[in-house]
Design a protein around this motif. Structure first.
Motif, mmCIF file in Angstrom:
data_model
loop_
_atom_site.group_PDB
_atom_site.id
_atom_site.type_symbol
_atom_site.label_atom_id
_atom_site.label_comp_id
_atom_site.label_asym_id
_atom_site.label_seq_id
_atom_site.Cartn_x
_atom_site.Cartn_y
_atom_site.Cartn_z
ATOM 1 N N UNK A 188 0.713 -1.062 0.182
ATOM 2 C CA UNK A 188 -0.089 -0.079 0.168
ATOM 3 C C UNK A 188 0.954 1.135 0.065
ATOM 4 N N UNK A 189 2.160 1.129 0.799
ATOM 5 C CA UNK A 189 2.817 2.306 0.729
ATOM 6 C C UNK A 189 3.247 2.850 -0.599
ATOM 7 N N UNK A 190 3.352 1.753 -1.544
ATOM 8 C CA UNK A 190 3.701 2.053 -2.916
ATOM 9 C C UNK A 190 2.657 2.411 -3.706
ATOM 10 N N UNK A 191 1.565 2.251 -3.251
ATOM 11 C CA UNK A 191 0.274 2.620 -4.172
ATOM 12 C C UNK A 191 -0.329 3.780 -3.793
ATOM 13 N N UNK A 192 0.067 4.521 -2.795
ATOM 14 C CA UNK A 192 -0.710 5.561 -2.234
ATOM 15 C C UNK A 192 -1.288 6.558 -3.093
ATOM 16 N N UNK A 193 -0.568 7.014 -4.091
ATOM 17 C CA UNK A 193 -1.215 7.753 -5.100
ATOM 18 C C UNK A 193 -1.364 7.443 -6.652
ATOM 19 N N UNK A 194 -1.157 6.140 -6.577
ATOM 20 C CA UNK A 194 -1.604 5.604 -7.947
ATOM 21 C C UNK A 194 -2.886 4.714 -8.159
ATOM 22 N N UNK A 195 -3.508 4.081 -7.208
ATOM 23 C CA UNK A 195 -4.612 3.302 -7.295
ATOM 24 C C UNK A 195 -5.750 4.068 -6.960
ATOM 25 N N UNK A 196 -6.790 4.079 -7.920
ATOM 26 C CA UNK A 196 -8.106 4.523 -7.802
ATOM 27 C C UNK A 196 -9.149 3.491 -6.831
ATOM 28 N N UNK A 197 -8.852 2.412 -7.273
ATOM 29 C CA UNK A 197 -9.767 1.261 -6.521
ATOM 30 C C UNK A 197 -9.003 0.256 -6.241
ATOM 31 N N UNK A 198 -8.940 0.045 -4.736
ATOM 32 C CA UNK A 198 -8.011 -0.966 -3.965
ATOM 33 C C UNK A 198 -8.900 -2.248 -3.676
ATOM 34 N N UNK A 199 -8.763 -3.474 -4.164
ATOM 35 C CA UNK A 199 -9.616 -4.586 -3.840
ATOM 36 C C UNK A 199 -8.561 -5.533 -2.952
#
Length: 753
Positions: A188-199
């Motif tokens: 999640x730390x690497x996806x803070x600003x890139x993911x719109x929908x996290x499942x």
């Protein structure tokens, strides 16, 4: 296996390799569910225009490096559920158009030291991982900047190098299957600003201490968070909600097929922040083992006022506390379908002041049974427009009901109502009463535009005068058999009439009348769903005048009846012919012969009680019974012969007697003559003994030639006798007495051998 669009379906054909002869014409090749183990360089060399290649669920363990070199136009490649132990960047080096790649369910443990996907600039969706995947390294995703969907199955992932996913600038939908909360927080730390929908799937949030690792999610820009097959507890729910509160862009929260251990006794008070953006909550199949002990959720009341859409499906909800309903002040859409709401609990749930802004309410598949009480409970919802109460068991419908004055859409399908009454509100624009027991429909609805009466018992169309603004009418699967001219003229404003799957008497004149006389723009009156008549009226695209309906289409019942009568007459004729020509007897004989052929061994020695079974024609009985039997049975020691006249069991079927006698005899003695080859019974005896001679490879048959017979003179049906005479030595009955003594000596020696 290819259709006109060059889609070639070779799935589930037991193929061990990619078939030969692939050409440049093929655009889609489906080789899924076969036994392919290896992809060679030349296998796909000619398929240069291939757009989709499906190779999932094979046994592929190796791929030549240049196997996909010629597939520059390939857009979809599915290699899931195979046995690939590693991924090579060379495989994908020339797939410049590839948009969808599925590599899940293989046996690779990592993605290599570098990125296998660096050349896939147009990649849109990527599915990776398996239970064997244990490590994700930095650089594994270099070259990918934008993905619509990324799915990583990391159920046994043990190592994640920080920054591995940071190279991807934007991911619309990220699905990750994990067990470790620690690894999840690192990802999640690497996806803070890139993911719109996290499942997130198959993860357990059971320890409050682990929740501190997820505090990093508070800085995420994700707009939607989904938890699937996730474990939650009373101790971790407040922590998760606190984290979600801090997510500045979060709009939607979804829990599907999750499990909650607890009863809602949450120990911390959750205070809604002014900046909270959460508006949509979806809960489906939430398992709460002690759901009947669940509390009234006072701890989260302050969160509820901002929700505009709430879905709680199939979660055993039997009551929404009045205070909770009153706090849902902004709620416009509520779906409580497939739960346990009853009439009394709905009255409490929809209390005064509850759901004040509700516009759409779905209460289908609950335990409602009193329509009058249901309508009264909802009557104060002054903004309610759409109400779905289908698949409840109302059974009866009262004459008068009290509904919200704003109601425009009502779904009463599958509610077991036997009729329609003035209980149904006049304000409706759409009414669905499909799948009930309605036999007529005669109510007045001045504003109704759409009426659905599918799967009822109607024999006539509803009157058009009481429904002057009707635009669409569906009366599929009723018992209609004709329309009158007056009925159609009254529906001149209608745009769609679906009357398929009824009992119409078909004719082109009837279809033409519907269109030209009634003026309805689109009519469906299929037999069933066959004819779709547009303007100008067409049947499967042809003009009415050019259509020739077949006899089966116009007189189906008559044709089916005639076919049944013909089938009955044919069966009756076969029975009569069989009786006349003894077909049953022949069938029994054939079955006995097959049983004899299947017996692998002779009868046990203790059951063999004859030296020989004698097969002869009745015309030769004088020589057999007066000469041969006397000579052999009076010999010293005497021979015991089996004769059909003397030794067959009375009352037993003759074929069974023949088989038993042959099996209980050491030898079978055939007395051959012109009469023998003309006898049908002698042929059967020869057939039943033949399998012992050839199948068991023994010398059970003894041939005695009573008179000269030319081999060519033997009928073709005695083919086995021809074989025996060509391969076995036989005894000839001589004319002279001296030679007869030698004949008896040789015969006795043969019987004792």
């Amino acid at each position: 296996s290819c259709d006109a669009s060059q889609l070639c379906n070779c799935s589930s054909m037991g193929l061990d390799s990619i078939p030969l002869g692939l050409t440049a014409k093929i655009t889609v090749l489906n080789l899924a569910h076969n036994r392919i183990k290896h992809i060679q360089s030349q296998d796909l060399q000619q398929a240069v225009n291939l757009r989709a290649l499906l190779l999932q669920s094979n046994k592929i363990s190796s791929i030549d490096e240049d196997s996909f070199r010629s597939l520059a136009r390939l857009e979809l490649l599915d290699l899931s559920n195979n046995s690939l132990s590693h991924l090579s960047p060379v495989w994908f080096g020339h797939l410049f158009s590839l948009q969808h790649l599925n590599l899940q369910g293989n046996s690779y443990r990592d993605l290599g030291q570098s990125s296998p996907f660096s050349s896939l600039r147009n990649l849109s969706s990527l599915h990776l991982g398996s239970p064997q995947l244990s490590v994700i390294r930095q650089g594994n995703f270099e070259g990918i900047e934008l993905l619509h969907k990324l799915w990583i199955d990391g159920s046994n992932l043990s190592q994640y190098e920080q920054g591995s996913l940071k190279s991807i600038k934007k991911i619309n939908h990220m699905i990750i299957n994990l067990r470790s909360v620690k690894l999840f927080s690192e990802i999640v730390r690497d996806l803070l600003h890139s993911v719109t929908w996290l499942e997130v799937r198959r993860i357990a949030f059971s320890s409050p201490a682990e929740m501190q690792l997820l505090r990093v999610m508070s800085s995420s820009f994700a707009k939607k968070i989904s938890f699937r097959q996730t474990l939650l507890t009373d101790a971790t729910v407040p922590e998760i909600v606190s984290i979600l509160e801090d997510m500045s862009k979060l709009v939607e929260l979804e829990l599907v097929d999750c499990r909650l251990l607890g009863t809602g006794q949450w120990k911390m008070q959750i205070q809604a922040k002014q900046s909270l953006t959460l508006r949509v909550l979806t809960i489906e199949k939430l398992s709460i083992e002690e759901f009947y002990l669940f509390t009234d959720l006072q701890a989260v009341e302050s969160l509820l006022s901002l929700f505009t859409r709430v879905t709680v499906q199939n979660t055993k909800v039997f009551l929404v506390p009045c205070r909770i309903s009153q706090h849902l002040r902004s709620l416009e859409y509520l779906d409580l379908s497939a739960n346990l709401l009853g009439d009394q609990s709905l009255e409490h749930s929809a209390c005064q002041g509850g759901w004040p802004s509700i516009q759409t309410l779905n209460l289908s598949q609950n335990s409602l049974s009193d329509l009058e009480m249901t309508s009264k409970s909802l009557s104060h919802l002054r903004n309610l427009i759409v109400l779905d109460i289908s698949q409840n068991n109302f059974g009866e419908i009262p004459d008068v009901c009290e509904w919200p004055k704003s109601l425009k859409y009502l779904n009463l399908s599958s509610t077991q109502i036997p009729k329609v009454t003035p209980c149904i509100p006049l304000t409706l624009e759409v009414l669905d009463v499909s799948t009930n027991n309605l036999k007529e429909f005669g109510l007045q609805f001045p504003n109704l535009k759409e009426l659905y009466l599918t799967r009822n018992q109607l024999k006539t169309l509803p009157g058009a005068a009481p429904i002057p603004n009707l635009v669409a009418l569906s009366v599929r699967r009723n018992k209609l058999n004709s329309f009158s001219k007056e009925e159609f003229e009254s529906f001149r404003r209608m745009e769609l009439l679906d009357a398929s799957d009824n009992n119409f008497i078909c004719s082109c004149e009837f279809l033409s009348f519907i269109h030209h006389e009634a003026g309805i723009a689109r009519v469906l009156v299929g037999w069933p769903d066959k004819y779709v008549c547009d303007s100008p009226l067409a049947v499967r695209g042809a003009q009415v005048g050019a259509v020739h309906l077949s006899l089966m289409e116009c007189h189906r019942s008559l044709v089916v009846s005639l076919i049944c009568v013909l089938v009955f007459l044919v069966i009756l004729l076969l029975v009569a012919v069989g009786y006349k020509y003894h077909m049953v007897w022949y069938l029994r004989m054939t079955w006995a012969w097959l049983q004899a052929k299947r017996k692998p061994k002779r009868a046990p020695p203790k059951d063999v009680c004859y030296d020989a079974f004698v097969s002869y024609s009745e015309n030769d009985s004088d020589w057999v019974e007066n000469t041969m039997v006397r000579e052999l049975e009076q010999a010293c020691p005497p021979f015991r012969l089996c004769l059909h006249k003397r030794d067959f069991v009375p009352g037993k079927w003759i074929v069974d007697n023949i088989i038993d006698s042959i099996e209980k005899s050491h030898k079978t003695l055939f007395v051959l003559s012109e009469h023998f080859v003309q006898s049908e019974w002698c042929k059967y005896e020869l057939d039943f003994s033949h399998f012992r001679l050839f199948d068991e490879n023994n010398d059970t048959a003894i041939l005695v030639l009573l008179e000269p017979i030319q081999s060519k003179a033997i009928p073709k049906r005695f083919c086995k006798l021809r074989k025996i005479m060509n391969t076995k030595t036989y005894l000839e009955w001589p004319a002279g007495e001296e030679q007869q003594q030698q004949f008896w000596f040789n015969l006795k020696v043969a019987l004792r051998s």
